[in-house]
Design a protein around this motif. Structure first.
Motif, PDB file in Angstrom:
ATOM      1  N   ASP A 320      12.038  52.890  32.920  1.00  0.00           N
ATOM      2  CA  ASP A 320      12.420  51.697  33.667  1.00  0.00           C
ATOM      3  C   ASP A 320      11.217  51.031  34.314  1.00  0.00           C
ATOM      4  O   ASP A 320      10.162  51.646  34.489  1.00  0.00           O
ATOM      5  N   VAL A 321      11.393  49.767  34.677  1.00  0.00           N
ATOM      6  CA  VAL A 321      10.377  48.973  35.370  1.00  0.00           C
ATOM      7  C   VAL A 321      11.037  48.321  36.578  1.00  0.00           C
ATOM      8  O   VAL A 321      12.134  47.771  36.470  1.00  0.00           O
ATOM      9  N   LEU A 322      10.367  48.362  37.731  1.00  0.00           N
ATOM     10  CA  LEU A 322      10.911  47.778  38.953  1.00  0.00           C
ATOM     11  C   LEU A 322      10.365  46.377  39.151  1.00  0.00           C
ATOM     12  O   LEU A 322       9.150  46.147  39.083  1.00  0.00           O
ATOM     13  N   THR A 328      15.424  45.510  41.836  1.00  0.00           N
ATOM     14  CA  THR A 328      15.950  45.352  40.481  1.00  0.00           C
ATOM     15  C   THR A 328      15.199  46.247  39.497  1.00  0.00           C
ATOM     16  O   THR A 328      14.005  46.063  39.260  1.00  0.00           O
ATOM     17  N   SER A 329      15.907  47.204  38.915  1.00  0.00           N
ATOM     18  CA  SER A 329      15.328  48.129  37.948  1.00  0.00           C
ATOM     19  C   SER A 329      15.771  47.734  36.551  1.00  0.00           C
ATOM     20  O   SER A 329      16.975  47.651  36.272  1.00  0.00           O
ATOM     21  N   THR A 330      14.824  47.466  35.662  1.00  0.00           N
ATOM     22  CA  THR A 330      15.148  47.046  34.302  1.00  0.00           C
ATOM     23  C   THR A 330      14.579  48.033  33.288  1.00  0.00           C
ATOM     24  O   THR A 330      13.686  48.822  33.596  1.00  0.00           O
ATOM     25  N   THR A 331      15.107  47.971  32.074  1.00  0.00           N
ATOM     26  CA  THR A 331      14.590  48.823  31.010  1.00  0.00           C
ATOM     27  C   THR A 331      13.162  48.411  30.670  1.00  0.00           C
ATOM     28  O   THR A 331      12.810  47.230  30.694  1.00  0.00           O
ATOM     29  N   LYS A 332      12.329  49.391  30.361  1.00  0.00           N
ATOM     30  CA  LYS A 332      10.924  49.121  30.071  1.00  0.00           C
ATOM     31  C   LYS A 332      10.753  48.325  28.784  1.00  0.00           C
ATOM     32  O   LYS A 332       9.814  47.531  28.653  1.00  0.00           O
ATOM     33  N   ASP A 333      11.678  48.526  27.838  1.00  0.00           N
ATOM     34  CA  ASP A 333      11.560  47.826  26.555  1.00  0.00           C
ATOM     35  C   ASP A 333      12.398  46.554  26.483  1.00  0.00           C
ATOM     36  O   ASP A 333      12.440  45.887  25.443  1.00  0.00           O
TER      37      ASP A 333
END
Length: 366
Positions: A320-322, A328-333
């Motif tokens: 994940d990426v913040l 807001t935490s999103t998928t890295k890809d």
């Protein structure tokens, strides 16, 4: 490159407790290195009262230099909604930085065993949460702003004499979380309209008569592609399979094995940064309930334990990426993620789903 906090080798594994407490991320090269340094590292959690990032004081965060992983972009965040003076509030509600002092004081406490009087109050909070999530689900359609969902959720909770638990928790600016498409969790409701083909998770948490209840669902918005439908359905199944494991003397660490097996059999991945948690008197407390396999969660289920299971399942990689908003935490890809959550009570013979749906499943919204 991130380096291990213990041995300075290249590292990608993050301490989930640091992330949950919104402390600066701590990286480790392996699960083994993390475990060997735990006695030293845990002092970061017990001795530090986390300070809010400056961005949390200003909902209109500067994203100008941020590299988004997917197509979603933030909208405008409206001001925090107000709470009538007659509503009982948790300790962080009026704290300038939203610090949950009671949670910090209970970090090393054992898992709470609730008595019947306390369980009765938790049931009330969970029932309100289920009612409000049902209202939010009926709103979630193309063209509806997530901020409008937050407004209706806020008003519905207040009407029932309760407090929306996310509001001002560690500075969170809204009364629920709305996580769309590649957002894994903790999405901030804003001016963005839901679009045909989106998937949207709404996370509702309620504080009533001194106790919290916590639940969420992911919904299909309009005409959704088959791949996303499979993701949402499989995530729902992961939660249902995990709930079947809840009973006296079951190990908390086994929950992750059950979830991971079903997700991986469907070529999906399990988020490792965030986990289920104890709830009730405190919004977040022990036990921690990881959703990934071979985790080292401590504890055995006993009658009177109350906790959440809330698997976050990704189409692609689990990482994940913040966002710069600190939440807001999103998928890295940039691929999509789905989540479902219930608050559960361990009973002498098994499990009671305290946040059980009023009717049907997440598909029966209209």
């Amino acid at each position: 490159m991130n380096v291990c906090s213990n041995c300075s080798k290249a590292a990608s594994f993050q301490c989930p407790t640091c992330n949950k407490l919104h402390l600066p991320p701590s990286y480790f090269c392996s699960q083994q290195c993390f475990e060997s340094s735990w006695n030293k590292h845990k002092l970061v959690h017990t001795l530090t009262e986390p300070k809010k990032e400056e961005t949390k004081n200003n909902p209109q965060t500067d994203f100008s230099n941020f590299m988004f992983t997917g197509s979603l972009r933030p909208g405008i965040v409206s001001p925090k909604r107000t709470i009538p003076p007659n509503i009982l509030k948790p300790d962080y509600a009026d704290d300038p930085e939203g610090i949950p002092h009671s949670e910090l004081a209970a970090r090393t406490s054992p898992i709470i065993v609730y008595n019947e009087a306390e369980i009765s109050k938790i049931r009330k909070a969970c029932k309100i949460g289920a009612e409000v999530l049902d209202i939010a689900g009926r709103m979630a359609k193309p063209g509806v702003k997530t901020d409008e969902i937050d407004r209706v959720v806020h008003e519905a909770i207040i009407e029932r004499g309760a407090y929306p638990s996310p509001l001002n928790y560690r500075g969170f600016p809204k009364s629920c979380c709305t996580s769309v498409n590649e957002v894994i969790c903790h999405g901030i409701p804003d001016s963005r309209e839901l679009k045909d083909g989106d998937i949207c998770n709404v996370d509702i948490s309620v504080f009533f008569e001194g106790f919290h209840g916590d639940l969420n669902e992911t919904w299909l918005i309009g005409n959704v592609d088959e791949k996303s439908q499979k993701l949402v359905q499989t995530t729902y199944e992961c939660l249902e399979l995990a709930i079947k494991e809840v009973k006296p003397n079951a190990l908390y660490r086994n929950i992750g094995n059950i979830i991971a097996k079903h997700a991986e059999n469907n070529r999906l991945s399990v988020v490792r940064t965030y986990c289920g948690h104890g709830t009730g008197r405190l919004f977040h407390t022990s036990p921690s309930v990881p959703h990934y396999r071979n985790n080292k969660a401590v504890g055995v289920m006993k009658p009177g334990h109350v906790f959440t299971i809330e698997p976050m399942i990704n189409e692609g990689n689990w990482k994940d990426v913040l966002w710069p908003d600190g939440w807001t935490s999103t998928t890295k890809d940039g691929k999509r993620s789905a989540q479902f959550e219930h608050t559960l009570l361990v009973t002498p013979t098994g499990c009671e789903v305290l946040t059980k749906r009023l009717r049907g499943t997440y598909l029966d919204r209209f």
